[in-house]
Design a protein around this motif. Structure first.
Motif, PDB file in Angstrom:
ATOM      1  N   LYS A   1      21.626  90.581 -29.244  1.00  0.00           N
ATOM      2  CA  LYS A   1      21.890  91.477 -30.379  1.00  0.00           C
ATOM      3  C   LYS A   1      20.674  92.370 -30.652  1.00  0.00           C
ATOM      4  O   LYS A   1      20.805  93.574 -30.851  1.00  0.00           O
TER       5      LYS A   1
ATOM      6  N   VAL B   1      27.770  90.989 -26.680  1.00  0.00           N
ATOM      7  CA  VAL B   1      27.380  91.743 -27.884  1.00  0.00           C
ATOM      8  C   VAL B   1      27.881  93.180 -27.782  1.00  0.00           C
ATOM      9  O   VAL B   1      28.400  93.732 -28.753  1.00  0.00           O
TER      10      VAL B   1
ATOM     11  N   SER C   1      30.474  95.063 -30.248  1.00  0.00           N
ATOM     12  CA  SER C   1      29.872  96.144 -31.044  1.00  0.00           C
ATOM     13  C   SER C   1      30.538  97.499 -30.834  1.00  0.00           C
ATOM     14  O   SER C   1      30.536  98.334 -31.737  1.00  0.00           O
TER      15      SER C   1
END
Length: 180
Positions: A51, A108, A112
């Motif tokens: 992240k 991630v 995202s």
């Protein structure tokens, strides 16, 4: 994690500037969070580190309108996760990456992006290889290595590449310096 995010931002910004990427071009990222944390690749996948790295890279890319392509690990044959608007007509594959099957960074990215898609392959304009993840298969010909000043993220080595058009014509040919 703040330091890792900053290192990722600086490395991404540096390759974007060095490669002279333009709005709409693609930066492929291969990332071993295990290596970032000082472990052997594939042994200590970290969503938290992923992240931080993603946020740093994505911020630098968004500043210039560059698409980020996240390379999955070898368990998903190094598939690519990217926004659907980057390559709307490419043939997609059906997979959702997970930390142990695809890698934390690709996971991630998938979670995202606004409309993520998985592709078997792409031809990116530049790339960052964070922790020896082998991104070369996803770069256009001709890939040129770039020595970065910002060449570490955490404990991982960062390798970079840009692409240029092929040289043709031999010894008597002249070349456009802007394309080199």
């Amino acid at each position: 994690m703040k330091n890792i995010k900053e290192q990722a931002y600086k490395a991404a910004k540096e390759i974007i500037e060095t490669a002279k990427l333009k709005r709409g071009q693609i930066l492929v990222i291969g990332c071993s969070t295990s290596e970032v944390l000082g472990q052997k690749i594939g042994t200590d996948s970290s969503p938290k580190a992923a992240k931080a790295i993603f946020e740093g890279v994505y911020t630098a890319a968004n500043e210039k309108g560059i698409f980020v392509a996240a390379q999955c690990c070898e368990h998903l044959n190094r598939a690519i996760i990217i926004e659907s608007t980057a390559l709307p007509f490419n043939e997609r594959v059906n997979v959702v990456p997970q930390p142990k099957a695809g890698g934390s960074f690709a996971t991630v990215a998938y979670n995202s992006f606004e409309k993520p898609v998985a592709l078997e392959e792409i031809q990116a304009d530049a790339g960052l290889d964070i922790g020896f993840t082998m991104i070369g298969m996803h770069l256009k010909k001709v890939a040129v290595p770039v020595r970065l000043e910002n060449n570490r993220i955490g404990e991982a080595c960062v390798l970079a590449a840009r692409v240029r058009p092929k040289f043709i014509g031999g010894i008597r040919a002249n070349y456009d310096e802007e394309l080199m």
